[in-house]
Enzyme design. Structure first.
Site, PDB file in Angstrom:
ATOM      1  N   HIS A   1     -12.420   4.648   6.995  1.00 24.56           N
ATOM      2  CA  HIS A   1     -12.955   4.311   5.672  1.00 24.56           C
ATOM      3  C   HIS A   1     -13.695   5.479   5.024  1.00 24.56           C
ATOM      4  O   HIS A   1     -14.411   5.276   4.046  1.00 24.56           O
ATOM      5  CB  HIS A   1     -13.924   3.121   5.757  1.00 24.56           C
ATOM      6  CG  HIS A   1     -13.306   1.853   6.252  1.00 24.56           C
ATOM      7  ND1 HIS A   1     -13.085   1.621   7.579  1.00 24.56           N
ATOM      8  CD2 HIS A   1     -12.856   0.761   5.592  1.00 24.56           C
ATOM      9  CE1 HIS A   1     -12.535   0.420   7.728  1.00 24.56           C
ATOM     10  NE2 HIS A   1     -12.384  -0.120   6.538  1.00 24.56           N
TER      11      HIS A   1
ATOM     12  N   GLU B   1       0.230  -1.081   0.834  1.00 21.47           N
ATOM     13  CA  GLU B   1      -0.003   0.051  -0.057  1.00 21.47           C
ATOM     14  C   GLU B   1       1.300   0.652  -0.567  1.00 21.47           C
ATOM     15  O   GLU B   1       1.384   1.072  -1.733  1.00 21.47           O
ATOM     16  CB  GLU B   1      -0.838   1.111   0.658  1.00 21.47           C
ATOM     17  CG  GLU B   1      -2.284   0.720   0.887  1.00 21.47           C
ATOM     18  CD  GLU B   1      -2.476  -0.242   2.053  1.00 21.47           C
ATOM     19  OE1 GLU B   1      -3.545  -0.867   2.149  1.00 21.47           O
ATOM     20  OE2 GLU B   1      -1.531  -0.370   2.863  1.00 21.47           O
TER      21      GLU B   1
END
Length: 337
Positions: A129, A60
């Site tokens: 998540h 990321e």
């Protein structure tokens, strides 16, 4: 006019933007051949080629860092962080580089990147998540933060974000991706999955950043919400019969303070609803602003209804969410104050 789910509207926004401007590039984890874990980029690589829609390593920080360099060069990257929970390795790039590039370069460089992130719960994704980290971005000067609540706004806001010369964090509520969510439930609802929610123009259009909208007019209390909680607030107002004015913030930064203040001065009461944890959530900033600007018009304390101050509870996910039961109690308490 086509009827689209939110994920289809988001895909349409990128499609329209890529078609209009060759400088728009899309990349991230699994967004190319696979089309994204939620199919947000499905078909874009096939249509525009591997140089404009491509996969990135599971890195990321590298994804956002590369996007910053591309933006400084003149491209318009729209990158996907697969879940908002995965953004922490990229937080340094977002806060120390992207947010400050215009200022540090005295305006010589801008950082027109859009960082898409699925946010919030509703899919039983557990702690890694399902987080709602919007407050971590609204605190950073130089970042703009967007949270749509419906397909029409999602497309228009995403196009506006891609065309914006400064970095935009675009948070997409996962519970709204694949169909209508009526907000009347405190437990999982699966019957709506896959059904279209609203009419969305196929062509290019823009919903301006920094403009809230009144979703439900009312005179008794102002409810401030964004994303999924807009639907919960609307449903709760209907169930309780309380004449609540529901404001969909749409953009958290820049914030449409004028619309908020106008409403609260009219109603004299304010309830803030968000899915993220209560302490230091964005609702705290909203409550402070309402108190500063509307103190003499308030007839009751500002109340916040939010997620628990705990790690994200997998097994108790739908108890963690503010639902009609919790929001309804807060509305009734406020009206009795």
């Amino acid at each position: 006019m086509p009827r689209m789910t939110m994920i289809e509207a988001i895909r349409s926004a990128m499609d329209v933007s890529m078609e209009r401007d060759d400088d728009v590039v899309v990349f991230g984890e699994d967004v190319g051949y696979f089309g994204g874990v939620f199919r947000g980029t499905q078909g874009l690589q096939q249509k525009y080629g591997k140089t404009r829609c491509f996969d990135a390593p599971i890195n990321e920080s590298g994804i956002v860092g590369a996007a910053i360099g591309m933006a400084a060069y003149g491209l318009k990257p729209c990158v996907e962080i697969q879940f908002a929970d995965y953004m922490y390795p990229a937080y340094d790039q977002l806060t120390q580089e992207a947010a400050r590039l215009r200022y540090r370069s005295n305006g010589d460089f801008t950082c027109g990147i859009t960082v898409r992130m699925p946010t919030g719960g509703g899919i039983f994704g557990g702690q890694t998540h399902s987080q709602s980290p919007e407050a971590l971005f609204t605190h950073v000067c130089g970042l703009q933060v967007v949270v749509p609540s419906n397909p029409y706004d999602a497309k228009g806001l995403l196009i506006a974000s891609i065309e914006n010369p400064d970095p935009v964090i675009f948070l997409e509520p996962k519970r709204l991706y694949n169909g209508p969510f009526d907000g009347h439930h405190d437990r999982p609802v699966t019957s709506w999955a896959g059904h279209p929610l609203g009419e969305v123009p196929a062509e290019h259009y823009v919903v301006p950043l920094g403009k809230a909208v009144v979703r439900r007019p009312g005179s008794a209390v102002t409810v401030l919400a964004y994303g999924t909680m807009v639907h919960v607030a609307e449903a709760t107002a209907e169930e309780t019969g309380i004449d609540a004015e529901v404001i969909d913030l749409r953009t958290l930064m820049p914030l449409d303070l004028e619309t908020i203040v106008t409403s609260v001065k009219k109603t004299g009461r304010c309830l803030v609803v968000h899915e993220a944890t209560l302490t230091s959530g964005f609702g705290a900033e909203l409550a402070a602003l309402v108190q500063e600007h509307c103190f003499y018009q308030l007839e009751a304390p500002v109340i916040r209804v939010a997620g628990w101050d705990t790690p994200y509870p997998h097994a108790q996910e739908w108890d963690y969410f503010p639902g009609p039961a919790r929001v309804g109690r807060a509305l009734r308490d406020m009206m009795e104050a």
